[in-house]
Design a protein around this motif. Structure first.
Motif, PDB file in Angstrom:
ATOM      1  N   GLY A 124      -5.053  -0.754  -3.817  1.00  0.00           N
ATOM      2  CA  GLY A 124      -5.329  -0.558  -5.230  1.00  0.00           C
ATOM      3  C   GLY A 124      -4.387   0.405  -5.932  1.00  0.00           C
ATOM      4  N   MET A 125      -3.441   0.979  -5.205  1.00  0.00           N
ATOM      5  CA  MET A 125      -2.505   1.947  -5.775  1.00  0.00           C
ATOM      6  C   MET A 125      -1.317   1.228  -6.422  1.00  0.00           C
ATOM      7  SD  MET A 125      -3.873   4.874  -5.101  1.00  0.00           S
ATOM      8  CE  MET A 125      -2.520   5.977  -5.447  1.00  0.00           C
ATOM      9  N   PRO A 126      -0.825   1.761  -7.532  1.00  0.00           N
ATOM     10  CA  PRO A 126       0.386   1.181  -8.125  1.00  0.00           C
ATOM     11  C   PRO A 126       1.584   1.475  -7.221  1.00  0.00           C
ATOM     12  CG  PRO A 126      -0.247   3.174  -9.301  1.00  0.00           C
ATOM     13  CD  PRO A 126      -1.330   2.898  -8.294  1.00  0.00           C
ATOM     14  N   VAL A 127       2.668   0.729  -7.403  1.00  0.00           N
ATOM     15  CA  VAL A 127       3.836   0.881  -6.538  1.00  0.00           C
ATOM     16  C   VAL A 127       5.000   1.511  -7.291  1.00  0.00           C
ATOM     17  CG1 VAL A 127       3.148  -1.102  -5.135  1.00  0.00           C
ATOM     18  CG2 VAL A 127       4.826  -1.404  -6.941  1.00  0.00           C
ATOM     19  N   ASP A 128       5.812   2.259  -6.558  1.00  0.00           N
ATOM     20  CA  ASP A 128       7.024   2.814  -7.151  1.00  0.00           C
ATOM     21  C   ASP A 128       8.254   2.615  -6.266  1.00  0.00           C
ATOM     22  OD1 ASP A 128       6.406   4.676  -5.217  1.00  0.00           O
ATOM     23  OD2 ASP A 128       6.296   6.370  -6.590  1.00  0.00           O
ATOM     24  N   VAL A 129       8.068   2.032  -5.091  1.00  0.00           N
ATOM     25  CA  VAL A 129       9.189   1.639  -4.238  1.00  0.00           C
ATOM     26  C   VAL A 129       8.972   0.177  -3.864  1.00  0.00           C
ATOM     27  CG1 VAL A 129      10.426   2.008  -2.064  1.00  0.00           C
ATOM     28  CG2 VAL A 129       9.511   3.967  -3.314  1.00  0.00           C
ATOM     29  N   VAL A 130      10.011  -0.643  -4.121  1.00  0.00           N
ATOM     30  CA  VAL A 130       9.892  -2.084  -3.886  1.00  0.00           C
ATOM     31  C   VAL A 130      11.085  -2.557  -3.061  1.00  0.00           C
ATOM     32  CG1 VAL A 130       9.651  -4.351  -4.969  1.00  0.00           C
ATOM     33  CG2 VAL A 130       8.754  -2.324  -6.142  1.00  0.00           C
ATOM     34  N   PHE A 131      10.774  -3.198  -1.934  1.00  0.00           N
ATOM     35  CA  PHE A 131      11.790  -3.827  -1.094  1.00  0.00           C
ATOM     36  C   PHE A 131      11.686  -5.331  -1.326  1.00  0.00           C
ATOM     37  CE2 PHE A 131      10.751   0.075   1.075  1.00  0.00           C
ATOM     38  CZ  PHE A 131      11.965   0.513   1.585  1.00  0.00           C
ATOM     39  N   GLY A 132      12.714  -5.927  -1.902  1.00  0.00           N
ATOM     40  CA  GLY A 132      12.752  -7.382  -2.023  1.00  0.00           C
ATOM     41  C   GLY A 132      13.518  -7.938  -0.837  1.00  0.00           C
ATOM     42  N   GLY A 152       0.840  -1.199   0.000  1.00  0.00           N
ATOM     43  CA  GLY A 152       0.000   0.000   0.000  1.00  0.00           C
ATOM     44  C   GLY A 152       0.867   1.238   0.000  1.00  0.00           C
ATOM     45  N   ARG A 153       0.239   2.388  -0.278  1.00  0.00           N
ATOM     46  CA  ARG A 153       0.945   3.670  -0.294  1.00  0.00           C
ATOM     47  C   ARG A 153       2.098   3.688  -1.286  1.00  0.00           C
ATOM     48  NH1 ARG A 153       2.731   5.755   5.191  1.00  0.00           N
ATOM     49  NH2 ARG A 153       2.618   7.733   4.129  1.00  0.00           N
ATOM     50  N   GLY A 154       1.983   2.909  -2.374  1.00  0.00           N
ATOM     51  CA  GLY A 154       3.017   2.911  -3.399  1.00  0.00           C
ATOM     52  C   GLY A 154       4.204   2.019  -3.115  1.00  0.00           C
ATOM     53  N   VAL A 155       4.070   1.135  -2.134  1.00  0.00           N
ATOM     54  CA  VAL A 155       5.184   0.280  -1.723  1.00  0.00           C
ATOM     55  C   VAL A 155       4.794  -1.194  -1.824  1.00  0.00           C
ATOM     56  CG1 VAL A 155       6.686  -0.346   0.220  1.00  0.00           C
ATOM     57  CG2 VAL A 155       6.027   2.045  -0.127  1.00  0.00           C
ATOM     58  N   ALA A 156       5.743  -2.013  -2.285  1.00  0.00           N
ATOM     59  CA  ALA A 156       5.577  -3.470  -2.268  1.00  0.00           C
ATOM     60  C   ALA A 156       6.780  -4.073  -1.546  1.00  0.00           C
ATOM     61  CB  ALA A 156       5.486  -4.023  -3.683  1.00  0.00           C
ATOM     62  N   ILE A 157       6.542  -5.205  -0.878  1.00  0.00           N
ATOM     63  CA  ILE A 157       7.605  -5.897  -0.162  1.00  0.00           C
ATOM     64  C   ILE A 157       7.577  -7.380  -0.539  1.00  0.00           C
ATOM     65  CG2 ILE A 157       8.713  -6.294   2.068  1.00  0.00           C
ATOM     66  CD1 ILE A 157       7.072  -3.972   3.227  1.00  0.00           C
ATOM     67  N   PRO A 158       7.924  -7.703  -1.800  1.00  0.00           N
ATOM     68  CA  PRO A 158       7.981  -9.120  -2.159  1.00  0.00           C
ATOM     69  C   PRO A 158       9.074  -9.813  -1.348  1.00  0.00           C
ATOM     70  CG  PRO A 158       8.758  -7.740  -3.978  1.00  0.00           C
ATOM     71  CD  PRO A 158       8.272  -6.829  -2.906  1.00  0.00           C
ATOM     72  N   HIS A 159       8.757 -10.972  -0.814  1.00  0.00           N
ATOM     73  CA  HIS A 159       9.683 -11.665   0.069  1.00  0.00           C
ATOM     74  C   HIS A 159       9.539 -13.164  -0.075  1.00  0.00           C
ATOM     75  CE1 HIS A 159       5.895 -10.950   2.215  1.00  0.00           C
ATOM     76  NE2 HIS A 159       6.112 -12.118   2.781  1.00  0.00           N
ATOM     77  N   ALA A 160      10.584 -13.882   0.341  1.00  0.00           N
ATOM     78  CA  ALA A 160      10.582 -15.341   0.269  1.00  0.00           C
ATOM     79  C   ALA A 160      11.631 -15.876   1.235  1.00  0.00           C
ATOM     80  CB  ALA A 160      10.896 -15.802  -1.160  1.00  0.00           C
ATOM     81  N   ARG A 161      11.595 -17.189   1.418  1.00  0.00           N
ATOM     82  CA  ARG A 161      12.612 -17.877   2.213  1.00  0.00           C
ATOM     83  C   ARG A 161      13.652 -18.445   1.252  1.00  0.00           C
ATOM     84  NH1 ARG A 161      10.650 -18.464   7.617  1.00  0.00           N
ATOM     85  NH2 ARG A 161       8.725 -17.294   7.632  1.00  0.00           N
ATOM     86  N   SER A 162      14.880 -18.555   1.727  1.00  0.00           N
ATOM     87  CA  SER A 162      15.958 -19.052   0.875  1.00  0.00           C
ATOM     88  C   SER A 162      17.001 -19.782   1.701  1.00  0.00           C
ATOM     89  CB  SER A 162      16.620 -17.880   0.140  1.00  0.00           C
ATOM     90  OG  SER A 162      17.777 -18.309  -0.545  1.00  0.00           O
TER      91      SER A 162
END
Length: 153
Positions: free
Chosen positions: A92-100, A58-68
């Motif tokens: 529903g907002m698009p994102v422009d900052v992404v933390f993987g 939300g708020r233009g941010v995504a935090i895709p994450h996984a275990r490795s």
């Protein structure tokens, strides 16, 4: 509890991407280029997690994450997008900052604490605006490293 992240200056980048899949692919590529991890394994983990539900915070941010199996502590890459992309975020907002983020396979509480720390970081209005205003990866890294060090203290 303080959270220790692995975030290298060169693991913070800007990019112009068209869609969510390209974002996930670029995140996996950054893990490979900057940390020597297997890009395909990282992408598989990120896609598997994303299939459970969007990591669009939300708020233009995504935090895709996984275990490795390949990391021994939460390891982060950051992408600032030149133009927002749809990410099926909760608001529903698009994102422009992404933390993987990749965390060790058996890092139950550590993984959750790391996600919570990133979440707190982007919920802070001043930090959120500073991230949005950062002109390049170097400025982003400076902001994030200062904040993460402060939170870990």
């Amino acid at each position: 509890m303080s959270v220790s992240f692995k975030l290298l200056p060169e693991a913070v980048a800007t990019a112009r991407l068209e869609n969510k899949q390209q974002v996930l692919e670029r995140i996996a590529q950054l893990f490979a280029e900057r940390y020597g991890l297997d890009a395909n394994a990282a992408l598989d983990g990120l896609e598997e997690r994303e299939a459970l539900g969007s990591t669009g915070f939300g708020r233009g941010v995504a935090i895709p994450h996984a275990r490795s199996k390949a990391v021994n502590r939460p390891t982060v890459v950051v992408l600032k997008l030149d133009a927002p992309v749809e990410f099926d975020a909760a608001d529903g907002m698009p994102v422009d900052v992404v933390f993987g983020m990749l965390s060790p396979e058996n890092a139950g509480a550590t993984h959750l604490h790391a996600l919570a720390a990133l979440s707190r970081l982007v919920r802070d209005d001043a930090m959120h605006q500073a991230l949005a205003d950062a002109p390049d990866g170097e400025a982003l890294f400076a902001l994030l490293s200062n904040q993460l060090e402060r939170d870990a203290a």
